[in-house]
Design an enzyme around this catalytic site. Sequence first.
Site, short mmCIF file in Angstrom:
data_model
loop_
_atom_site.label_atom_id
_atom_site.label_comp_id
_atom_site.label_asym_id
_atom_site.label_seq_id
_atom_site.Cartn_x
_atom_site.Cartn_y
_atom_site.Cartn_z
N LYS A 1 -12.02 0.42 -0.59
CA LYS A 1 -11.85 1.70 -1.31
C LYS A 1 -13.05 2.61 -1.02
O LYS A 1 -13.77 2.39 -0.05
CB LYS A 1 -11.66 1.43 -2.80
CG LYS A 1 -10.40 0.62 -3.11
CD LYS A 1 -9.14 1.40 -2.82
CE LYS A 1 -7.90 0.57 -3.04
NZ LYS A 1 -6.68 1.22 -2.58
N GLN B 1 -0.28 4.19 0.37
CA GLN B 1 -0.74 5.11 1.41
C GLN B 1 -0.06 4.80 2.73
O GLN B 1 0.39 5.70 3.44
CB GLN B 1 -2.27 5.03 1.54
CG GLN B 1 -2.97 5.56 0.30
CD GLN B 1 -4.48 5.53 0.40
OE1 GLN B 1 -5.04 4.92 1.31
NE2 GLN B 1 -5.15 6.17 -0.53
N ARG C 1 -14.91 6.21 -9.34
CA ARG C 1 -14.45 5.25 -10.35
C ARG C 1 -15.56 4.30 -10.80
O ARG C 1 -15.54 3.81 -11.93
CB ARG C 1 -13.23 4.49 -9.84
CG ARG C 1 -12.05 5.41 -9.54
CD ARG C 1 -10.73 4.70 -9.47
NE ARG C 1 -9.76 5.46 -8.70
CZ ARG C 1 -9.08 6.51 -9.16
NH1 ARG C 1 -9.25 6.93 -10.39
NH2 ARG C 1 -8.22 7.14 -8.39
N ASP D 1 -6.54 0.80 -8.92
CA ASP D 1 -7.66 1.73 -9.13
C ASP D 1 -8.34 1.53 -10.49
O ASP D 1 -9.43 2.07 -10.72
CB ASP D 1 -7.17 3.18 -9.01
CG ASP D 1 -6.78 3.53 -7.58
OD1 ASP D 1 -7.24 2.84 -6.65
OD2 ASP D 1 -5.99 4.48 -7.40
N SER E 1 0.82 -1.20 0.00
CA SER E 1 0.00 0.00 0.00
C SER E 1 0.86 1.25 0.00
O SER E 1 1.65 1.49 0.91
CB SER E 1 -0.92 0.02 1.22
OG SER E 1 -1.41 1.34 1.43
C1 S3P Z 1 -2.97 5.90 -3.50
C2 S3P Z 1 -2.73 4.60 -3.23
C3 S3P Z 1 -3.68 3.51 -3.47
C4 S3P Z 1 -4.80 3.95 -4.40
C5 S3P Z 1 -5.34 5.30 -4.05
C6 S3P Z 1 -4.24 6.35 -4.11
C7 S3P Z 1 -1.93 6.91 -3.21
O1 S3P Z 1 -4.25 3.11 -2.24
O2 S3P Z 1 -5.84 2.99 -4.39
O3 S3P Z 1 -6.36 5.68 -4.95
O4 S3P Z 1 -1.99 8.03 -3.73
O5 S3P Z 1 -1.02 6.59 -2.43
P1 S3P Z 1 -3.51 2.01 -1.31
O6 S3P Z 1 -2.17 2.50 -1.03
O7 S3P Z 1 -4.35 1.94 -0.09
O8 S3P Z 1 -3.55 0.74 -2.11
#
Ligand code: S3P
Length: 424
Positions: free
Chosen positions: A337, A165, A384, A310, A163
């Site tokens: 999500k 994030q 989305r 995504d 991830s």
């Molecule tokens: C993102 C990471 C992804 C993605 C989100 C944006 C980011 O999430 O799904 O739309 O900008 O770091 P995850 O890290 O939870 O997979």
Amino acid sequence: MDITVNKSKKLRGIIEIPADKSITHRAFMFSSLTKGEMKVSNYSKGADCMSTLKIIEKLGCEIKFINDKEVLVNAKNALKAPLTPLDCGNSGTTTRLMMGLLAGQKFNTKLFGDISLSKRPMKRVIEPLELMGTRFIHNDYKLPLEIIASDLNGINYVSPLASAQVKSCLLLAGLNAKGETIFTEPYKSRNHTELMFEYMGADIKINNNSASIKNSQLNPTDINVCGDISSAAFFIVAALITPDSDITIQNVGINETRSGIIDVLKAMNGDIEILNERTISNEKVADIRARYSSLKATTIEGAIIPRLIDEIPVLVIAATQAEGTTIIKDAQDLRNKEADRISAVTNEFKKLGADIIEKNDGFIVNGKTELLGDCEIECYHDHRIAMSAYTAGLICKKPIKINEFQWVDISFPEFLNLHSKIQS
Ligand code: S3P
């Protein structure tokens, strides 16, 4: 706003896609840490990125819109305690990255979000931040929550999830932590944080699926944000499935950690060309040409999943037009999500006439199916799902109605306008 989508004739033309949401969030957040002034050009105007911009303003940054394309962030007096709780809107990226940024500050902060965001899991970032020394007040690891000012220590964290994030949250906390912070993930997720940290002079090292950071100061560095491949994906799939289409999308980010959609669509026999490759603000960029194609089924699993997470809802639409059985697995995080995208995609796209079987971690899609349409689609407050449904509507035999289509504004307010430029 409810809309009706009619079957489209061929899609033709050259368009430019709006800026990458992930990169814009990072450019805004990282600018707030520079103690200087920097310009962010071609930023995303989606509601999610505006949530981030408003938050850094509340934290003491001065924001000046120079023109329609450029914003100047002056962080000379940042960061200071905000006077009121910080509103993350619908944005998981704002919340999770901000939590890392705020964890090592000298003041407490409260974060909250909308109904959908308040249901999303924050344990994935709270647990490692607690290991670094952060204290939180929260209820069941969800928003609203309060971050209590704490001194942070670097940790060596092996994440069960791939991830970006979570990774970015810990790397941001690591900027302010004592010692080294190391993050390792099972597969490589998008690496915009690592690339932008390098570009802004942070002490960061990358080793395969690990990133490590030491206490660093970011230098103010102007950033030009490239187009969002996740937004381009709706147009690429639209061109591949709409007979006689031929479109070119200019200035799209093709960072390898994001371009899984291109690899998969090419493996499905999609006629896609990558043109004019270049590097802008430490990110790879290109123009993408996509033409109507006879698609064939494929299997999507494992390491490629974070590289296209995504894009899976619109990939399901492509799979309905591919000969054979497409299998998508290892994507269980889709349930966390903006909506539970596995059940939303299955419920809504079945109404169109698609042959989709819901699995715990993905889908089985049997194609090629004629999509009949003549139905009403719900978006589940998810941009989305809305744009994927629109893409399907272009080839449905009868018109479809999409309810609450305004959710596209989260990432792509220009969506309908751009479509009007390529529909004949
Ligand atoms: C993102 C990471 C992804 C993605 C989100 C944006 C980011 O999430 O799904 O739309 O900008 O770091 P995850 O890290 O939870 O997979």
